[in-house]
Design an enzyme around this catalytic site. Structure first.
Site, short mmCIF file in Angstrom:
data_model
loop_
_atom_site.label_atom_id
_atom_site.label_comp_id
_atom_site.label_asym_id
_atom_site.label_seq_id
_atom_site.Cartn_x
_atom_site.Cartn_y
_atom_site.Cartn_z
N CYS A 26 0.87 -1.16 0.00
CA CYS A 26 0.00 0.00 0.00
C CYS A 26 0.91 1.21 0.00
O CYS A 26 2.12 1.09 0.19
CB CYS A 26 -0.87 0.04 1.25
SG CYS A 26 -2.03 -1.32 1.37
N ARG A 51 1.92 1.13 -5.79
CA ARG A 51 2.01 0.26 -4.61
C ARG A 51 0.68 -0.42 -4.30
O ARG A 51 0.59 -1.25 -3.39
CB ARG A 51 2.45 1.06 -3.40
CG ARG A 51 3.78 1.75 -3.58
CD ARG A 51 4.11 2.58 -2.36
NE ARG A 51 4.38 1.74 -1.22
CZ ARG A 51 5.56 1.23 -0.93
NH1 ARG A 51 6.58 1.49 -1.69
NH2 ARG A 51 5.72 0.46 0.13
N TRP A 96 -4.02 -1.92 -1.57
CA TRP A 96 -4.01 -3.18 -2.32
C TRP A 96 -4.52 -4.21 -1.32
O TRP A 96 -3.83 -4.58 -0.38
CB TRP A 96 -2.58 -3.49 -2.76
CG TRP A 96 -2.45 -4.63 -3.71
CD1 TRP A 96 -2.55 -4.57 -5.07
CD2 TRP A 96 -2.19 -6.00 -3.39
NE1 TRP A 96 -2.38 -5.82 -5.61
CE2 TRP A 96 -2.15 -6.71 -4.61
CE3 TRP A 96 -1.99 -6.71 -2.21
CZ2 TRP A 96 -1.92 -8.08 -4.68
CZ3 TRP A 96 -1.75 -8.08 -2.27
CH2 TRP A 96 -1.71 -8.75 -3.50
N ASN A 122 0.36 0.66 6.05
CA ASN A 122 1.01 -0.09 4.96
C ASN A 122 1.66 -1.29 5.63
O ASN A 122 2.68 -1.15 6.30
CB ASN A 122 2.06 0.78 4.26
CG ASN A 122 2.89 -0.02 3.27
OD1 ASN A 122 2.46 -1.07 2.80
ND2 ASN A 122 4.06 0.46 2.96
N GLY A 123 1.05 -2.44 5.47
CA GLY A 123 1.61 -3.62 6.12
C GLY A 123 0.52 -4.60 6.46
O GLY A 123 -0.57 -4.56 5.88
N GLU A 490 11.84 -14.15 -18.90
CA GLU A 490 11.27 -12.81 -18.73
C GLU A 490 10.21 -12.54 -19.80
O GLU A 490 9.16 -11.95 -19.52
CB GLU A 490 12.40 -11.76 -18.77
CG GLU A 490 11.96 -10.31 -18.82
CD GLU A 490 11.14 -9.85 -17.63
OE1 GLU A 490 10.99 -10.61 -16.65
OE2 GLU A 490 10.61 -8.72 -17.68
N LYS A 494 6.29 -11.59 -19.03
CA LYS A 494 5.55 -10.41 -19.51
C LYS A 494 4.18 -10.82 -20.03
O LYS A 494 3.18 -10.16 -19.76
CB LYS A 494 6.30 -9.70 -20.63
CG LYS A 494 7.58 -8.96 -20.29
CD LYS A 494 7.45 -7.92 -19.24
CE LYS A 494 7.82 -8.48 -17.90
NZ LYS A 494 8.01 -7.61 -16.79
N GLU A 497 1.85 -11.67 -17.21
CA GLU A 497 1.44 -10.54 -16.39
C GLU A 497 0.36 -9.67 -17.03
O GLU A 497 -0.55 -9.21 -16.35
CB GLU A 497 2.66 -9.66 -16.06
CG GLU A 497 3.58 -10.29 -15.04
CD GLU A 497 4.83 -9.46 -14.77
OE1 GLU A 497 5.20 -9.31 -13.60
OE2 GLU A 497 5.43 -8.94 -15.74
N HIS A 513 13.75 -33.02 -23.25
CA HIS A 513 13.66 -33.69 -21.95
C HIS A 513 12.25 -33.60 -21.36
O HIS A 513 12.08 -33.76 -20.16
CB HIS A 513 14.68 -33.09 -20.98
CG HIS A 513 16.09 -33.26 -21.46
ND1 HIS A 513 16.70 -34.48 -21.53
CD2 HIS A 513 16.98 -32.37 -21.94
CE1 HIS A 513 17.93 -34.34 -22.02
NE2 HIS A 513 18.12 -33.05 -22.28
N LYS A 607 3.33 -3.41 -7.81
CA LYS A 607 4.70 -3.20 -8.29
C LYS A 607 5.74 -3.49 -7.23
O LYS A 607 6.80 -4.02 -7.51
CB LYS A 607 4.85 -1.76 -8.79
CG LYS A 607 6.18 -1.54 -9.49
CD LYS A 607 6.11 -0.41 -10.46
CE LYS A 607 7.37 -0.32 -11.28
NZ LYS A 607 7.52 -1.45 -12.21
C1 G6P Z 1 6.84 -7.62 -8.01
C2 G6P Z 1 6.60 -6.93 -9.33
C3 G6P Z 1 7.64 -7.37 -10.35
C4 G6P Z 1 9.04 -7.13 -9.80
C5 G6P Z 1 9.23 -7.81 -8.44
C6 G6P Z 1 10.54 -7.36 -7.80
O1 G6P Z 1 6.56 -8.97 -8.14
O2 G6P Z 1 5.29 -7.21 -9.81
O3 G6P Z 1 7.48 -6.65 -11.55
O4 G6P Z 1 9.97 -7.64 -10.69
O5 G6P Z 1 8.19 -7.41 -7.56
O6 G6P Z 1 10.49 -5.99 -7.56
P1 G6P Z 1 11.77 -5.09 -7.42
O7 G6P Z 1 11.23 -3.73 -7.07
O8 G6P Z 1 12.61 -5.68 -6.33
O9 G6P Z 1 12.47 -5.10 -8.72
#
Ligand code: G6P
Length: 612
Positions: A26, A51, A96, A122-123, A490, A494, A497, A513, A607
């Site tokens: 949050c 957040r 959130w 926040n927590g 990665e 994407k 996500e 395999h 995020k």
């Molecule tokens: C969350 C986000 C990802 C990010 C990860 C690590 O899972 O959704 O996009 O890669 O956290 O975050 P950081 O801020 O440590 O890169």
């Protein structure tokens, strides 16, 4: 106006091991200053929206009365709430959801029963069930389903015994388990904030003070900041100078620190979404990430060379960057670096030794899992380096060698430019260790120039067309190898996500395999092909899946007869993995758009994951 910083060092230390597996992210924002508090808070909250973005609330004090306005959904226009914004003090929160659904009632801040204060968190209060049971037995009623309301009632309860709100807050805070950072606005015109785990920073401007979850939220207002440590309390007091320490009654001295915020603009600059803007920005950001001189890298390079073990750690996308950095160190500098998943720290923390080096990779600099891994390494006297995007965040402050990607704010929840900057920095590091500092800089510079031309309407149209063809596909596979192995992971992430598709990245060597059993007629298989030593292996893999009916999509700088579809990429030399992953970023973006998803704010994601 002055700050009161109260430290309670006697409170139990953070016990990560006992933290239950719940996520909560949050954002909190407090303001005290001139008129216009609500607008300032709203602007701050918008900058914190990454957040958490399911609901939000603001609170201000006017004529001795605290008002609260809450909304479900994205942070909107304050004018909906107030015609005249004369308030000089207030707090806000972007949520959130964890405990309790996404409703107006569950949004923060929460009122005290007598409306003498409001509180936001926040927590997570991990022992909220116990606390709630006890409070209910004492006759307390709960309006929301949140764990945060428990803190409000605890404080109310203690106020019946404690002399003063400050003491009651500390008492209640000590009863909480988990990582909780709270902020309160009182009827008497004070703001209290207490930190445990989740970040808290104070910004000091001319006649105005900000308290927030990060420095970005007030970066357009001031560069002067105070970092609040865990288990400290900040009090913004109406009367002026008041600085105490709870533990020993002494003042906690602090110095204002100047932050270097290069690019703090967070508008979309004409793009329909932040995601597309941030993808295109990579033509510059990859260059920014490699600006460090050999002098600036010296300490870290020495540590890498003398370390017994070199580990890289991160979570999510950053863990793939960590993997790529370890790969670069092995491949180009013959350093036996190994990537470890931050969230698996319990399985390897006993292996850290005094002369080890861990390189932590993080966009936010606040990820709880990554911080836990750093703590474990530090506890065993290992050295810590980090590559982080958010200036002023926790991870650089815990690091012996802090480095910054300097990509500017990444607002889209899905990481793009921060990732490629981390990878670019990894190249810089590995080649610098190998004595090729000038070469790597020149290479990235050239790559950046090529990208300038690469991002054009034809490319966007081409990828959008492919996205449309993929719309109804539920399973997508991505094959890479060596320098493109982590890019396959990665790339697939994407697609998961933003398109909510089942996408899997594999090392092409894995194919025979087991993975090949999944290939059916028209199964989309992306094959990442660079002009490198493993090109032929990738083409063989393409042939093998094609023979079983797969739809082969080549991601390469050169077309090949095996490709049913071909997305051309820049031939980027050592930076080729970056060139390749950009295709998946764009594809994920256009898939989201075509599916009607929100690319900037995918469902269920946040995020910054600041709690385990
Ligand atoms: C969350 C986000 C990802 C990010 C990860 C690590 O899972 O959704 O996009 O890669 O956290 O975050 P950081 O801020 O440590 O890169």
């Amino acid at each position: 106006m002055q700050l009161v910083i109260v430290s309670d060092i006697t409170r139990r230390k953070l016990d990560y091991i006992n933290v239950t597996l719940i996520l909560k992210m949050c954002g909190i924002f407090g303001y005290k200053g001139k008129k216009g508090a609500l607008n300032t808070i709203l602007t701050g909250l918008k900058r914190l929206e990454y957040r958490g973005y399911d609901s939000w609330g603001v609170s201000s004090l006017k004529k001795g009365k605290i008002s609260v306005a809450k909304k479900v959904g994205a942070i909107g226009d304050i004018k909906v709430l107030e015609r005249e914004d004369n308030a000089v003090i207030g707090i806000g929160h972007t949520r959130w959801a964890t405990h309790g659904g996404v409703t107006k009632v569950n949004a923060h801040p929460h009122y005290a029963s007598d409306k003498s204060f409001v509180l936001a968190q926040n927590g997570i209060v991990e022992n909220y069930q116990n606390l709630k049971r006890r409070l209910a037995a004492r006759g307390y009623k709960f309006i929301s389903e949140t764990d945060t309301e428990i803190i409000v009632r605890l404080i109310e309860d203690e106020l019946k015994r404690s002399k003063g709100l400050q003491k009651a807050i500390i008492w209640a805070f000590k009863k909480l388990q988990g990582r909780n950072t709270i902020i309160l606005l009182t009827k008497a015109g004070r703001i209290f904030a207490v930190r445990n785990g989740s970040p808290l920073v104070v910004g000091v401007g001319k006649d105005e003070i900000f308290i927030a979850s990060d420095t970005l939220s007030f970066a357009d207002k001031t560069d002067d900041v105070i970092f609040v440590d865990n288990l400290e309390m900040v009090v913004l007091d109406d009367e002026g100078v008041n600085i105490f320490r709870v533990s020993d009654g002494k003042r906690r001295k602090y110095k204002l620190q100047k932050l270097d915020h290069r690019d703090v603009s967070i508008d979309k600059a004409g793009f329909p979404h932040y995601m597309l803007k941030e993808i295109v920005e990579q033509k510059h950001t990859v260059r920014e990430a490699v600006q460090y001189s050999i002098e600036e890298l010296k300490g870290l390079m020495k540590s890498i060379k003398s370390a017994k073990n070199v580990y890289t750690v991160g979570s999510g996308t950053a863990s793939f960057a960590a993997g790529q950095i370890a790969y670069f160190l092995r491949k180009y500098a013959s350093i036996p670096a190994v990537e470890l998943k931050a969230y698996e720290v319990d399985s390897y923390k006993q292996l850290f030794q005094k002369n080890d080096l861990i390189i932590a990779v993080s966009q936010s600099g606040e990820t709880a899992d990554t911080i836990e891994a750093i703590d474990a390494a530090k506890a065993r006297e290992a050295k810590v380096a980090s590559i982080v995007n958010m200036v002023g965040s926790s991870i650089p402050r815990m690091s012996d060698y802090p480095f910054f990607t300097r990509s500017g704010p990444e607002i889209c929840v899905v990481s793009t430019k921060a990732f490629t900057s981390q990878v670019a920095w990894g190249l810089l590091l590995a080649f610098s260790v190998a004595g090729k500092h000038k070469f790597v800089k020149r290479s990235i510079e050239e790559f950046s120039k090529k990208l300038e031309k690469y991002f054009n309407e034809d490319l966007f149209k081409n990828i959008r067309k492919l996205a449309k063809e993929l719309l109804r596909k539920e399973h997508i596979f991505v094959l890479g190898r060596e320098q493109n192995y982590y890019m396959s992971l990665e790339g697939a992430l994407k697609l998961k996500e933003t398109a909510y598709k089942h996408a899997e990245g594999f090392a092409s060597g894995e194919l025979k395999h087991g993975v090949i059993a999944l290939i059916e007629k028209r199964t989309p298989v992306f094959v990442i092909v660079s002009e490198d030593d493993v090109k032929d292996d990738l083409l063989s893999a393409a042939a093998e899946v094609k023979a079983r009916g797969a739809w082969v999509i080549g991601i390469s700088s050169k077309n090949n007869e095996l490709f049913d579809n071909f997305i051309p990429t820049v031939d980027a030399g050592i930076a080729d993995p970056i060139a390749k992953v950009i295709t998946f970023q764009l594809l994920a973006y256009y898939l989201a758009v075509e599916l009607g998803n929100t690319p900037d704010k995918p469902r269920n994601l946040a995020k910054s994951v600041t709690v385990k």
